[in-house]
Design an enzyme around this catalytic site. Structure first.
Site, short mmCIF file in Angstrom:
data_model
loop_
_atom_site.label_atom_id
_atom_site.label_comp_id
_atom_site.label_asym_id
_atom_site.label_seq_id
_atom_site.Cartn_x
_atom_site.Cartn_y
_atom_site.Cartn_z
N LYS A 3 -1.03 -2.63 -8.94
CA LYS A 3 -1.73 -3.00 -7.02
C LYS A 3 -2.61 -1.91 -7.64
CE LYS A 3 0.41 -3.27 -3.14
NZ LYS A 3 1.06 -3.41 -1.82
N TYR A 48 -3.69 -13.92 -1.51
CA TYR A 48 -3.88 -14.52 -0.21
C TYR A 48 -4.80 -15.58 -0.92
CZ TYR A 48 -1.73 -10.24 1.14
OH TYR A 48 -1.16 -9.48 1.38
N LYS A 69 1.69 1.16 -9.01
CA LYS A 69 1.27 0.75 -7.21
C LYS A 69 -0.18 2.16 -7.23
CE LYS A 69 2.31 -0.06 -2.62
NZ LYS A 69 3.11 -0.61 -1.84
N GLU A 95 4.85 4.97 -15.65
CA GLU A 95 5.72 3.98 -15.09
C GLU A 95 6.18 3.68 -15.54
OE1 GLU A 95 7.09 5.04 -12.01
OE2 GLU A 95 5.89 6.49 -10.65
N ARG A 121 -0.81 -2.97 6.19
CA ARG A 121 0.10 -2.17 7.28
C ARG A 121 -0.85 -2.85 8.83
NH1 ARG A 121 -1.76 3.48 4.49
NH2 ARG A 121 -0.70 2.45 2.09
N SER A 150 -4.55 -7.29 0.36
CA SER A 150 -4.81 -7.55 1.18
C SER A 150 -6.44 -7.04 1.34
CB SER A 150 -4.17 -6.56 2.55
OG SER A 150 -4.32 -5.74 2.71
N LYS A 198 0.30 8.14 1.91
CA LYS A 198 1.68 8.08 0.66
C LYS A 198 1.57 8.26 -0.15
CE LYS A 198 3.04 3.71 3.34
NZ LYS A 198 3.88 1.80 3.12
C1 PBG Z 1 4.87 -1.32 1.31
C2 PBG Z 1 3.38 -2.76 1.23
C3 PBG Z 1 2.11 -2.29 1.16
C4 PBG Z 1 1.56 -3.67 -0.11
C5 PBG Z 1 2.70 -4.47 -0.20
N1 PBG Z 1 4.06 -3.43 0.56
C6 PBG Z 1 1.55 -1.73 1.48
C7 PBG Z 1 2.06 0.01 1.60
O1 PBG Z 1 1.96 0.77 0.35
O2 PBG Z 1 1.32 0.76 2.64
C8 PBG Z 1 0.00 -3.82 0.29
C9 PBG Z 1 0.09 -5.74 -0.03
C10 PBG Z 1 -1.83 -5.68 0.73
O3 PBG Z 1 -2.14 -4.79 0.87
O4 PBG Z 1 -1.71 -7.47 0.59
N2 PBG Z 1 6.07 -1.10 0.30
#
Ligand code: PBG
Length: 323
Positions: free
Chosen positions: A247, A312, A194, A232, A204, A273, A216
């Site tokens: 991701k 989505y 990730k 990982e 968010r 997203s 992050k």
């Molecule tokens: C947070 C989480 C995130 C997403 C899924 N779980 C955002 C982040 O890590 O800040 C993002 C999913 C998306 O953008 O569709 N644990």
């Protein structure tokens, strides 16, 4: 010319006959945002066509999706500010609306495959995936919270636990608490690679979960790295993951391919997203053909090696491919 590749493209029947990659609704997992209110359908401005659903209203939405052939869902909670705290205790509170919604969903639709999200950010006043102290995201102190959250989710009936937090050692901590409590049959889909990505922006917005301070980057991966994804993935495999996720998806097709070449576990892709928002915005402007673009996008993830895709686009794909 002895070779004329165009001969294998000359009719739809031949093109289909030699098609190397298949994409059906069975490969897709549909994310749903759940609120603590009963009946709600509020639009997310940066994700046109995606809504925050009241925990009662969402049952109807799931039923509609099932009719379209969708069987895999992942739930994300939209937690009101007053229920948030530094250590995210609400995430495993027995009155937690997210857990109650999962129970209601599995009661009504026992056959569906329901996946959770494990991380502190929806529940955290700091908006980080772990516990924050003096600006530091604490790793080992966060693990028991993630484990407790996972156990509560398994008890609520989630089929797959989805740790998205990127703390070191969390898959082992979660596997251990699940097994110790007779949830040996509950799966774990590890968000293995990730990345610290700009593409999470609209998500968010949807959850109102952006970090209050900092970013992050001390836990999510550097987009420049690929070898680190192997590390990982190896750790998550050793610690007991059933699926390895990459991701975001579109800018990381090489990573999906790499993990698929090196691991026997199914690789999943999270078409996030921001990737949805890009295509949607261009389509709404008339600049891209919506269906053709999302189909090509999802196909590229399958071609790269993803078994399943969190997306989505799932409902629109299912609608477009109704037989
Ligand atoms: C947070 C989480 C995130 C997403 C899924 N779980 C955002 C982040 O890590 O800040 C993002 C999913 C998306 O953008 O569709 N644990």
């Amino acid at each position: 010319m002895y070779q004329r590749p165009r001969r294998n493209r000359k009719s739809s029947a031949i093109r289909k006959m030699v098609e190397e990659t298949h994409l059906t609704v069975s490969h897709l997992i549909y994310p749903l945002f759940i609120t603590h209110t009963k009946k709600e359908k509020s639009p997310i401005v940066s994700m046109p066509g995606i809504y925050r659903w009241g925990h009662e209203e969402v049952l109807q939405e799931i039923e509609d999706c099932i009719e379209l052939g969708i069987e895999n869902f992942v739930l994300f909670p939209v937690v009101p500010e007053e229920m948030k705290s530094k250590r995210g205790e609400y995430s495993y509170d027995e009155n937690n609306f997210y857990l109650k919604t999962a129970i209601a969903i599995k009661n009504r639709f026992p056959h569906i495959n329901l996946m959770s999200d494990v991380a502190l950010d929806p529940y955290s006043t700091d908006g980080h995936d772990g516990i924050v102290e003096n600006g530091i995201i604490l790793n080992d102190e966060t693990l028991p919270v993630l484990a407790q959250m996972s156990l509560a989710q398994a008890q609520a009936g989630f089929d797959i636990i989805g740790p998205s937090d990127m703390m070191d050692g969390r898959i082992a901590a979660i596997r251990e608490i699940l097994d110790d409590n007779n949830h040996t049959n509950t799966s774990i889909m590890a968000y293995s690679a990730k990345y610290a990505s700009a593409f999470y922006g609209p998500f968010r917005d949807a959850l109102d979960s952006a970090p209050k301070a900092g970013d992050k980057k001390t836990y999510q991966m550097n987009p420049a790295n690929k070898k680190e994804a192997l590390l990982e993935a190896m750790l998550d495999l050793e610690e007991g993951a059933d699926f390895l996720m990459v991701k975001p998806a579109l800018s990381y097709l090489d990573v999906i391919h790499l993990l698929n070449e090196n691991f026997t576990l199914p690789i999943t892709a999270y078409n996030v997203s921001g990737e949805y928002a890009m295509v949607k915005a261009a389509a709404l402007n008339g600049w891209l053909n919506y269906e053709a673009t999302f189909t090509e996008t999802l196909l590229s993830m399958r071609r790269a090696g993803a078994s399943a895709i969190l997306t989505y686009f799932a409902k629109d794909f299912a609608e477009a491919n109704q037989k």
